[in-house]
Scaffold this motif. Structure first.
Motif, PDB file in Angstrom:
ATOM      1  N   GLU A  47       9.970  -3.698  -6.488  1.00 43.90           N
ATOM      2  CA  GLU A  47       8.614  -3.654  -5.941  1.00 43.90           C
ATOM      3  C   GLU A  47       8.244  -5.013  -5.334  1.00 43.90           C
ATOM      4  O   GLU A  47       7.587  -5.079  -4.280  1.00 43.90           O
ATOM      5  N   ALA A  48       8.662  -6.095  -5.995  1.00 44.06           N
ATOM      6  CA  ALA A  48       8.386  -7.425  -5.449  1.00 44.06           C
ATOM      7  C   ALA A  48       9.034  -7.593  -4.080  1.00 44.06           C
ATOM      8  O   ALA A  48       8.435  -8.161  -3.161  1.00 44.06           O
ATOM      9  N   ARG A  49      10.275  -7.077  -3.933  1.00 39.06           N
ATOM     10  CA  ARG A  49      10.960  -7.172  -2.640  1.00 39.06           C
ATOM     11  C   ARG A  49      10.221  -6.361  -1.577  1.00 39.06           C
ATOM     12  O   ARG A  49      10.033  -6.804  -0.432  1.00 39.06           O
ATOM     13  N   THR A  50       9.763  -5.165  -1.951  1.00 42.14           N
ATOM     14  CA  THR A  50       9.032  -4.323  -1.003  1.00 42.14           C
ATOM     15  C   THR A  50       7.734  -4.993  -0.573  1.00 42.14           C
ATOM     16  O   THR A  50       7.371  -5.007   0.602  1.00 42.14           O
ATOM     17  N   ARG A  51       7.023  -5.561  -1.555  1.00 39.70           N
ATOM     18  CA  ARG A  51       5.778  -6.259  -1.242  1.00 39.70           C
ATOM     19  C   ARG A  51       6.027  -7.455  -0.326  1.00 39.70           C
ATOM     20  O   ARG A  51       5.256  -7.722   0.600  1.00 39.70           O
ATOM     21  N   PHE A  52       7.087  -8.170  -0.591  1.00 40.11           N
ATOM     22  CA  PHE A  52       7.407  -9.342   0.226  1.00 40.11           C
ATOM     23  C   PHE A  52       7.681  -8.933   1.672  1.00 40.11           C
ATOM     24  O   PHE A  52       7.178  -9.554   2.611  1.00 40.11           O
ATOM     25  N   GLN A  53       8.476  -7.878   1.861  1.00 38.51           N
ATOM     26  CA  GLN A  53       8.782  -7.439   3.225  1.00 38.51           C
ATOM     27  C   GLN A  53       7.517  -6.968   3.942  1.00 38.51           C
ATOM     28  O   GLN A  53       7.332  -7.212   5.137  1.00 38.51           O
ATOM     29  N   ARG A  54       6.642  -6.299   3.200  1.00 39.34           N
ATOM     30  CA  ARG A  54       5.382  -5.872   3.803  1.00 39.34           C
ATOM     31  C   ARG A  54       4.549  -7.089   4.196  1.00 39.34           C
ATOM     32  O   ARG A  54       3.912  -7.119   5.252  1.00 39.34           O
ATOM     33  N   GLY A  55       4.567  -8.114   3.342  1.00 44.98           N
ATOM     34  CA  GLY A  55       3.850  -9.336   3.665  1.00 44.98           C
ATOM     35  C   GLY A  55       4.404 -10.017   4.903  1.00 44.98           C
ATOM     36  O   GLY A  55       3.655 -10.563   5.711  1.00 44.98           O
ATOM     37  N   VAL A  56       5.720 -10.004   5.077  1.00 41.94           N
ATOM     38  CA  VAL A  56       6.335 -10.604   6.263  1.00 41.94           C
ATOM     39  C   VAL A  56       5.855  -9.897   7.525  1.00 41.94           C
ATOM     40  O   VAL A  56       5.579 -10.524   8.557  1.00 41.94           O
ATOM     41  N   THR A  57       5.745  -8.557   7.444  1.00 41.46           N
ATOM     42  CA  THR A  57       5.256  -7.799   8.603  1.00 41.46           C
ATOM     43  C   THR A  57       3.843  -8.233   8.978  1.00 41.46           C
ATOM     44  O   THR A  57       3.529  -8.472  10.152  1.00 41.46           O
ATOM     45  N   PHE A  58       2.971  -8.350   7.969  1.00 34.79           N
ATOM     46  CA  PHE A  58       1.606  -8.812   8.232  1.00 34.79           C
ATOM     47  C   PHE A  58       1.615 -10.258   8.738  1.00 34.79           C
ATOM     48  O   PHE A  58       0.840 -10.627   9.615  1.00 34.79           O
ATOM     49  N   PHE A  59       2.496 -11.089   8.174  1.00 32.52           N
ATOM     50  CA  PHE A  59       2.586 -12.496   8.555  1.00 32.52           C
ATOM     51  C   PHE A  59       2.934 -12.629  10.031  1.00 32.52           C
ATOM     52  O   PHE A  59       2.334 -13.421  10.758  1.00 32.52           O
ATOM     53  N   GLU A  60       3.906 -11.846  10.479  1.00 33.17           N
ATOM     54  CA  GLU A  60       4.314 -11.918  11.886  1.00 33.17           C
ATOM     55  C   GLU A  60       3.226 -11.434  12.824  1.00 33.17           C
ATOM     56  O   GLU A  60       3.202 -11.814  13.992  1.00 33.17           O
ATOM     57  N   ALA A  61       2.312 -10.596  12.313  1.00 39.83           N
ATOM     58  CA  ALA A  61       1.188 -10.126  13.117  1.00 39.83           C
ATOM     59  C   ALA A  61      -0.034 -11.031  12.969  1.00 39.83           C
ATOM     60  O   ALA A  61      -1.110 -10.700  13.468  1.00 39.83           O
ATOM     61  N   SER A  62       0.128 -12.185  12.264  1.00 43.84           N
ATOM     62  CA  SER A  62      -0.953 -13.146  12.020  1.00 43.84           C
ATOM     63  C   SER A  62      -2.112 -12.530  11.245  1.00 43.84           C
ATOM     64  O   SER A  62      -3.241 -13.003  11.332  1.00 43.84           O
TER      65      SER A  62
END
Length: 611
Positions: A47-62
């Motif tokens: 779940e931590a890995r899934t959350r991290f990847q989701r965060g990266v997606t939001f991060f790249e979209a600022s």
């Protein structure tokens, strides 16, 4: 026989109690209502890995707020240096400098194997953030009080040390059961420690508040943004309205609700918890403004919490400001930051007291500077020519009416003079129908005359006020050009058959019997636009000294030109070349450009006729 009977009775008793005894540990190992089930470590890591990847997606979209929520949840499930570093970056982007500094320091402390490049970057970021962070030290508060800063719980007294906060205006709230909450707005500069003396007064009027969760789950109870216990909870609170919400693991909780408590009465509130899949952070300006959500007062300052997805209404109000109401819709999984800046209410007595209406008069004296008058004279000063800096002076009288918020309207009138000279400018003098006389000319330009117009300004501050002013109007300026020069008449045959040799002569100066013929003066209308910024020092209630810089753009409504019709007689001794004109035949020389730019540093004196 009696002994055998007693033995049989003990056996039956043990047989009855043994199942109950064996079942007791099993019951003790059951999770409390509302507690999260024990998670498998592999499942938490996934779940931590899934959350991290989701965060990266939001991060790249600022989408910094949404990315932050995912990185923090990933770090909570399974701490990694990537999640910690990314959370620190998001916090910095969101200008939550104190939390960002904590995150960078956690990165440096918790991950000693951090690559050298990442460690250097984190240390540099921490150093930069330290200049944007101050501290608040609370004094005089008894132990057991909960401290909340900008809606975020910072601990229970005694605190381990001063509270680290972002520079700016912070809303501090201290709560202890049985006392009235202490609230203060504290202005903290970067690197500064502000001491706050806390006074918690015993409640003179109080009631009881009882909070239940509808499905009897054990969740944290927050009253006025302070954790006071777990459901079911009963406690003493002050008389009046209170904000209550529940919070539990896995984003289970309730949105804020309102409960009103009467004197010596018990108010009961039952809330149904559900999964809150969205997040909202409300940042009001001014920082201590009152915030309400969906009709429920949330208190003063920043509010940050979980909410159900769907429509919501944010309301912000503060004395002396116009209230603001904003509708928004949160999508599932969305985390949004809403900044609400309130405009001042011109009708508020608060501003009338601080900035009363007034009639103002101010006089300034300025030094005028310009790089060039432009045109064919100063602008045409090329190779071999030298040009002075245009310089002069002006005096301007301003008068007008200033409204309570510092906005003012008025008029101005003034006088200006500015001069510029050119030396050895290439020039030609053309006798009518004859070859040109080539030479070098010297010009002394002078621009002088009155200016009038209207002003609009903003004047803020008391002891050290600042004024921004924009003036616009008309100027009637006289442009004078005094011209001298040395020219050479080429050799030519005269009408009597003789030949006149090449002759040099001077125009203007002591050898010219007609120096007035080399002076032209033209009156011209100009439009003037003058933005200005001033800083002042207040002397008493009415007088203000100031220094400012004004830039003036003079826009010619008609170009001033050397009038070649007013031509002159060429002065060789025989006078046989007759009348002549400067420059090309049939053309006129512009004496200035279409726009003349002036910079004017000035000293000013202002007087307020305050009603």
């Amino acid at each position: 026989m009696a002994r055998g009977a007693r033995f049989r009775r003990w056996c039956w008793l043990l047989a009855l109690l043994l199942p109950l005894w064996l079942a007791a540990p099993a019951r003790a190992q059951q999770p409390a209502p509302g507690a999260p089930p024990a998670a498998d470590p592999d499942a938490r890591r996934e779940e931590a890995r899934t959350r991290f990847q989701r965060g990266v997606t939001f991060f790249e979209a600022s989408a910094w707020d949404a990315a932050l929520a995912e990185f923090l949840r990933s770090r909570e499930l399974f701490p990694t240096r990537s999640a910690t570093k990314n959370a620190a970056v998001c916090l910095r982007k969101l200008k939550r400098h104190d939390e960002a500094l904590d995150a960078y320091q956690s990165l440096l402390r918790e991950f000693p194997d951090l690559p050298a490049e990442d460690r250097a970057a984190a240390e540099k970021a921490a150093e930069e953030l330290a200049a944007l962070v101050g501290t608040i030290e609370l004094r005089g508060v008894r132990s057991g009080a909960t401290v909340v800063v900008d809606g975020r719980t910072r601990g229970v007294t005694p605190l381990p040390g001063p509270l680290r906060v972002s520079a700016g205006t912070r809303a501090v709230r201290v709560h202890r059961e049985g006392t009235s909450p202490f609230e203060a707005r504290v202005d903290v500069a970067g690197g500064q420690t502000r001491v706050v003396e806390v006074q918690l007064l015993a409640l003179t009027a109080s009631g009881r508040l009882h909070v239940d969760e509808a499905e009897e789950r054990r969740l944290e109870v927050l009253v006025d943004n302070v954790v006071v216990g777990t459901t079911p909870w009963t406690g003493t609170v002050g008389v009046g309205a209170h904000t209550v919400h529940l919070r539990g693991p896995d984003d289970v909780g309730t949105p804020p609700a309102s409960a009103r408590v009467g004197n010596d009465e018990t108010a009961r509130l039952t809330l149904l918890a559900r999964r809150l899949e969205s997040g909202l952070r409300i940042e009001p300006s001014p920082a201590g403004a009152q915030v309400a959500l969906d009709g429920v007062p949330l208190g003063r300052g920043v509010w940050d919490g979980k909410l159900p997805s769907g429509p919501h209404q944010v309301e912000v109000a503060e004395e002396g400001f116009l209230p603001s109401s904003r509708s928004l819709t949160l999508a599932a999984g969305e985390h949004r930051v809403v900044e609400v800046a309130l405009g001042r209410d011109p009708a508020s007595p608060l501003w009338r007291d601080r900035y009363p209406p007034r009639v103002v008069v101010d006089l300034d004296a300025a030094l005028l500077l310009t790089p060039s008058f432009g045109g064919d004279v100063a602008g045409g000063c090329g190779a071999g020519c030298s040009r002075s800096i245009g310089a002069g002076a002006s005096a301007t009288l301003h008068a007008g009416y200033q409204f309570p918020l510092g906005l003012g309207l008025g008029v101005h009138a003034g006088w200006m003079v500015a001069a510029q000279s050119t030396t050895d400018r290439a020039e030609s003098l053309r006798p009518i129908g004859l070859p040109a006389h080539v030479g070098r000319a010297n010009d002394a330009l002078r621009l002088t005359g009155p200016l009038i117009g209207a002003d609009a300004w903003m004047h803020l501050g008391r002891r050290f006020p600042v004024l921004a002013r924009l003036g616009a109007g008309l100027a009637w300026l006289s442009l004078r050009d005094g011209r001298t020069g040395t020219f050479t008449a080429p050799a030519r045959e005269l009408p009597d058959g003789s030949t006149r040799p090449e002759t040099s002569y001077t125009l203007g100066g002591g050898l010219d019997p007609r120096p007035a013929a080399l002076v032209e003066e033209h009156g011209t209308a100009w439009a003037a636009v003058s933005p200005e910024l001033r800083a002042g020092y207040r002397i008493g209630d009415r007088v203000e000294l100031s220094f400012g810089v004004r830039t003036t753009f003079l826009i010619a409504l008609a170009d001033p030109e050397w009038q070649n019709e007013a031509s002159l007689r060429v002065p060789p001794p025989d006078g046989s070349d007759g009348r002549a004109i400067f420059g090309s035949a049939g053309s006129r020389q512009s004496l200035t450009g279409g726009v003349v730019f002036l910079v004017a540093p000035s000293l000013g004196l202002r007087y307020d006729f305050t009603p």
